[in-house]
Structure formats: C-alpha cells, structure tokens
Design a protein around this motif. Structure first.
Motif, PDB file in Angstrom:
ATOM      1  N   HIS A 350       0.825  -1.213   0.000  1.00 18.12           N
ATOM      2  CA  HIS A 350       0.000   0.000   0.000  1.00 18.12           C
ATOM      3  C   HIS A 350       0.856   1.260   0.000  1.00 18.12           C
ATOM      4  N   LEU A 351       2.069   1.177   0.563  1.00 21.93           N
ATOM      5  CA  LEU A 351       2.908   2.356   0.722  1.00 21.93           C
ATOM      6  C   LEU A 351       3.831   2.603  -0.458  1.00 21.93           C
ATOM      7  N   THR A 352       4.071   1.574  -1.282  1.00 20.97           N
ATOM      8  CA  THR A 352       5.013   1.695  -2.395  1.00 20.97           C
ATOM      9  C   THR A 352       4.336   1.376  -3.721  1.00 20.97           C
ATOM     10  N   SER A 353       5.015   1.710  -4.795  1.00 19.09           N
ATOM     11  CA  SER A 353       4.475   1.499  -6.142  1.00 19.09           C
ATOM     12  C   SER A 353       4.988   0.187  -6.726  1.00 19.09           C
ATOM     13  N   ASP A 354       4.178  -0.411  -7.588  1.00 19.53           N
ATOM     14  CA  ASP A 354       4.586  -1.578  -8.380  1.00 19.53           C
ATOM     15  C   ASP A 354       5.102  -2.734  -7.518  1.00 19.53           C
ATOM     16  N   ARG A 355       4.395  -3.020  -6.440  1.00 20.90           N
ATOM     17  CA  ARG A 355       4.791  -4.129  -5.573  1.00 20.90           C
ATOM     18  C   ARG A 355       3.631  -5.109  -5.465  1.00 20.90           C
ATOM     19  N   LYS A 356       3.916  -6.384  -5.707  1.00 15.81           N
ATOM     20  CA  LYS A 356       2.871  -7.404  -5.641  1.00 15.81           C
ATOM     21  C   LYS A 356       2.422  -7.605  -4.197  1.00 15.81           C
ATOM     22  N   VAL A 357       1.116  -7.741  -4.027  1.00 14.91           N
ATOM     23  CA  VAL A 357       0.564  -7.932  -2.684  1.00 14.91           C
ATOM     24  C   VAL A 357       1.072  -9.232  -2.069  1.00 14.91           C
ATOM     25  N   GLU A 358       1.183 -10.275  -2.873  1.00 16.99           N
ATOM     26  CA  GLU A 358       1.575 -11.594  -2.349  1.00 16.99           C
ATOM     27  C   GLU A 358       3.056 -11.700  -2.043  1.00 16.99           C
ATOM     28  N   GLY A 359       3.841 -10.661  -2.351  1.00 18.48           N
ATOM     29  CA  GLY A 359       5.273 -10.709  -2.083  1.00 18.48           C
ATOM     30  C   GLY A 359       6.032 -11.343  -3.229  1.00 18.48           C
ATOM     31  N   ASN A 360       7.317 -11.575  -3.036  1.00 19.12           N
ATOM     32  CA  ASN A 360       8.154 -12.173  -4.071  1.00 19.12           C
ATOM     33  C   ASN A 360       9.128 -13.154  -3.435  1.00 19.12           C
ATOM     34  N   SER A 361       9.903 -13.816  -4.264  1.00 12.26           N
ATOM     35  CA  SER A 361      10.809 -14.847  -3.761  1.00 12.26           C
ATOM     36  C   SER A 361      11.860 -14.274  -2.815  1.00 12.26           C
ATOM     37  N   ILE A 362      12.268 -13.031  -3.057  1.00  8.80           N
ATOM     38  CA  ILE A 362      13.257 -12.402  -2.172  1.00  8.80           C
ATOM     39  C   ILE A 362      12.692 -12.291  -0.762  1.00  8.80           C
ATOM     40  N   ALA A 435       9.954   2.591  -4.950  1.00  8.27           N
ATOM     41  CA  ALA A 435       9.787   3.929  -4.375  1.00  8.27           C
ATOM     42  C   ALA A 435       8.452   4.044  -3.651  1.00  8.27           C
ATOM     43  N   PRO A 436       8.364   4.967  -2.686  1.00  7.38           N
ATOM     44  CA  PRO A 436       7.071   5.202  -2.026  1.00  7.38           C
ATOM     45  C   PRO A 436       6.056   5.781  -2.998  1.00  7.38           C
ATOM     46  N   ARG A 437       4.795   5.562  -2.721  1.00  5.85           N
ATOM     47  CA  ARG A 437       3.733   6.037  -3.613  1.00  5.85           C
ATOM     48  C   ARG A 437       3.638   7.552  -3.596  1.00  5.85           C
ATOM     49  N   SER A 438       3.269   8.098  -4.725  1.00  2.00           N
ATOM     50  CA  SER A 438       3.020   9.532  -4.830  1.00  2.00           C
ATOM     51  C   SER A 438       1.649   9.852  -4.244  1.00  2.00           C
ATOM     52  N   VAL A 439       1.425  11.144  -3.995  1.00  5.00           N
ATOM     53  CA  VAL A 439       0.131  11.575  -3.454  1.00  5.00           C
ATOM     54  C   VAL A 439      -1.007  11.219  -4.395  1.00  5.00           C
ATOM     55  N   ALA A 440      -0.778  11.370  -5.712  1.00  5.04           N
ATOM     56  CA  ALA A 440      -1.823  11.057  -6.697  1.00  5.04           C
ATOM     57  C   ALA A 440      -2.192   9.583  -6.646  1.00  5.04           C
TER      58      ALA A 440
END
Length: 463
Positions: A350-362, A435-440
C-alpha cells in the motif's frame, strides 16, 4: 491505503530498516570479538559494540512501532493524522538523537546504565519526542471521535512505555537501588507494555489477514493483556539476582515469570486458529508468514527459553551468562522485531508502487533465512552458555580460560549469525527496491477496497 497521512509510516519504516542493518553490523562485530584477535580493541572494545548493538535494537524497534501506529490509527479512527508536520519533526528529532547517541558511545559519552546508556540530555530529547508522538496520536483519536480496542491497547502500550521511561531519568548513588529501578523500565518494557503493543499490532493484522470477527479478536486481546500484567509486573523480580535485594523477591520473580509463557501461548494459539479458520487465504501471504512466525517464535524465545533459565534454582547458575543472551535474542526477535517486520510486509504494497501484494521470492528467502539463522544463534548461545556455567561456575575455571574452551560455539554463532544477516539484508534491500507512492497514487487508491481472504471480505475490511 485509505488516508494520505498513512504514508508517514513509510519513512518511519525506512529509518527503522537502516538502523536494523546497522545493528547487524555491530552484532557481528561483537560476536567476532569472542574469537580474537581484535584490531579495533583500542577504539571499539566489546563493551562499546555491545552497547551500540543493544541500543540500536531498542531504537529501531520503537521506530517501527511508531511507524506502525501512524498507519494503524488512521484506519481504526477513520481519520487523517492530526499533524503530518509534527510527525515528520518527531522523526527527524528521534533520528538525530539515535545517531548522536551512537557516536557518543564510540567516544565514551554514556550514562553507564546497561540498556539505558543514553546521556541525560539525550534522555530529555527522548521524552520530548514521545510527548510529541502521543499528543499527535491522541489528538487524532479525539478529533475523529472514534476509537477501537485494538488501537486503545496499542496506544496504551506506547503511553505506558513513555511513563516507564521516567525512572531512567533519575540517577541513584546506591548501585542496588539503581539496578532495582532500572528493571522497572527494561523489564516492564519488554515483558509488559511492549507486549501490549505487540498484541495490538497482531490483533490489527489478524483482523485483516484472517477476516476474523473483530469482537472475538479484541476479547482475546483483553485476556492476553490481563495475563501479561498479572505475570509481567511481579515477574520483574527474576532479574534481581546478585543485586542485593531481599531474598523473598527471588521465588516471587520465579513463580510469576513461569506464568508469562501462558500469555504468549494464548497469543500464538489465537493467531494460529484465526488464520486456520480463514484457510491462510489472504493474498499477502508474506505478511501471514511474518505474523504467524512472530507468535510461534515468541513462544519459543520468550516463553520456552525464558522459562528454561529464570526459575530461581536454575537462574542462580545461569544469570548473566550466555544463556541470558540465548533468551534475549530469541525473545526480542520473535516478539518485537518480527512484529515490526510483519507490519512492514503488510503495509508495503500500500505504501510503495509496483509491488505485488503476495510478495516475491526475495521476501520469502529473507523470512526463512532470518528464522533459521536466529534459531541457530539461540542454539549456539545456549550450548556455549551451558558450557560456560559448568566450566566457570561449577568447576571454577577463570572467565578467559572458559572463553577459550568455547571457541567452537562462537564459530557456530558467527556462521548462523551470517545466515541471519543475509536474510535481513535481503529484507532491507527488498524494502528499498521500490519507491514510495506519490500523493496522486494514494488518492486514486483511497476508494479501492481492502484485499481480504475469500469469504471474509466484509470483516477484513472493517475499520
């Protein structure tokens, strides 16, 4: 993310992750000193690196708690944070205080009180920061005119943590009195009000990750808080070995310390069964891992390992040995570090852009390497501690001679700590890679429904 001001949490989490990484550096440095030779002995001896290591733990976990609170309270109260500007001023002051303290420790500027080494001027800054924080949160709740049990327990825990810091501001000439009151802060933090904070954050996570009924969860929260206070307050006395207090404190501390795992076991059970009823079906399975992992590791580190050496007839041999380090690492990591990492994992999509909700292998590699590494570290400390107790306190071997006979355990410690450090580094890198999400972007997602487990959409998204 429903409210703009929840974005504050990202910057608190970012500072927490930087301090977490720095703590690992000083932890590995401290562990390496058991083996020698030590080229940094003149500038950074063990007492300094250990003080920095333990204080960084306290500071980054509290930073994570603050960030989590700034995320949770707007959702629970359905209102923006009262003053975003004040929250950022607070973060800057808190960070500068922490950096100043670390540099000060390197050059010998310390109060000399274990885990409360901050010099008096920095302690005043800590008090001011906590007052700013509590004012901002309480004004948010007051303006909203709405509060829940979950945020009530969370904020009460943070407020009591601030109150219990007050004994640390007083200096005592008598060493016994100084140590007696020091535990009023340290023990009642880590085995009292911090468990309230943990309980509040876990309740928040479980309501959203499991879709469980809020009323049921919050009733469990009352039970856990009650058990924590019943056992935790008088359980403070299990720290009173060798400090000159009356003898009657020892059985009192031992008995009530033995009750503390009951609360921790209750927390683990209520977390597991809530998730089981939901079928572990929330899309953010990485946050589910950290949430359940926190409760299980809390029972192991704080409950089982704590009970194993705090009973008076055992503690008279193990007190102040590497057995204490075994319990301390397992307990702090499971109860508090993993709770913060669970909140970070839940909120990052919710706080960052382009991040999958389910997470990733890392993210999953980071989880399992940290869990395996910390488990190995506790075993290494435990086996070394058993050897230390036998050689040093039963056979009467000198301290340094004992340390030389424990070298294989310290090699195991460094090996397992390295596994843990790699897992932590992966988590930190995974945090900063987007990166963190923009206000828009925040505004466009504010009307989107909260992701919930299948069949539980209505309760998981409740505020």
């Amino acid at each position: 993310m429903r409210y703009r001001s929840q974005s504050i949490a990202y910057w608190y989490f970012a500072i927490a992750m930087c301090l977490f990484g720095l703590q690992l550096v000083f932890g590995l440095l401290s562990a390496s000193k058991y083996l020698g030779p030590d080229p940094l002995l003149d500038f950074l001896p063990f007492d300094k690196t250990k003080a920095i290591h333990t204080n960084l733990l306290i500071v980054w976990v509290l930073t994570g708690f603050m960030g989590a609170t700034y995320y949770v309270v707007p959702e629970e109260s359905r209102s923006e944070i009262y003053s975003v500007k004040l929250a950022y001023i607070q973060l800057v002051a808190w960070t500068l205080m922490g950096v100043t303290a670390i540099v000060g420790y390197m050059f010998g500027w310390t109060a000399g009180n274990k885990m409360l080494e901050q010099p008096f001027p920095l302690k005043i800054v800590i008090v001011i920061v906590m007052l700013m924080f509590l004012y901002n949160i309480l004004m948010t709740i007051k303006r909203a005119g709405r509060w829940t049990v979950t945020e009530g327990v969370l904020v009460a825990g943070l407020a009591l943590a601030a109150v219990l810091y007050l004994p640390a501001l007083i200096e005592y000439e008598n060493y016994t009195i100084s140590i007696f009151y020091r535990w009023w802060t340290i023990h009642l933090w880590v085995e009292g009000v911090w468990e309230m904070i943990q309980g509040g954050l876990l309740a928040y996570l479980l309501i959203r990750l499991s879709g469980a009924d809020r009323e049921v969860m919050e009733k469990w929260l009352y039970v856990i808080v009650g058990l924590v206070f019943m056992a935790g307050i008088l359980g403070t006395a299990h720290h009173y070995y060798w400090v000159g207090v009356p003898h009657y404190w020892l059985p009192i501390g031992g008995f009530f310390s033995a009750l503390e795992p009951v609360a921790l076991l209750g927390m683990a059970m209520y977390a597991y069964f809530a998730m089981r009823r939901a079928g572990f079906s929330h899309p953010n399975s990485l946050a589910v891992h950290w949430t359940i992992g926190s409760t299980v590791f809390t029972v192991f580190g704080a409950g089982l390992l704590g009970f194993a050496h705090t009973w008076p007839s055992v503690n008279k041999w193990t007190h102040g040995t590497l057995i204490t380090a075994m319990h301390g690492h397992g307990a702090f990591y499971g109860a508090y570090a993993m709770t913060v990492l669970a909140m970070v994992s839940y909120t990052l999509p919710h706080l960052t852009s382009d991040r999958k909700v389910e997470g990733n292998s890392i993210g999953y590699w980071a989880f399992w390497m940290q869990v395996m590494g910390m488990f190995g570290m506790t075993l290494s400390f435990g086996t070394a501690g058993i050897g230390q107790v036998y050689l040093e306190r039963i056979l009467g071997l000198g301290y340094l001679d004992t340390q030389l006979k424990l070298q294989v355990h310290f090699l195991m410690l460094i090996a397992t700590a390295s596994v843990f450090a790699i897992g932590a580094a992966l988590f930190i890198w995974n945090f900063f890679r987007t990166a963190p999400r923009s206000v828009a972007a925040i505004d466009s997602s504010a009307s989107a429904p909260e992701l919930a487990p299948a069949g539980h959409a209505s309760s998981a998204g409740s505020g």
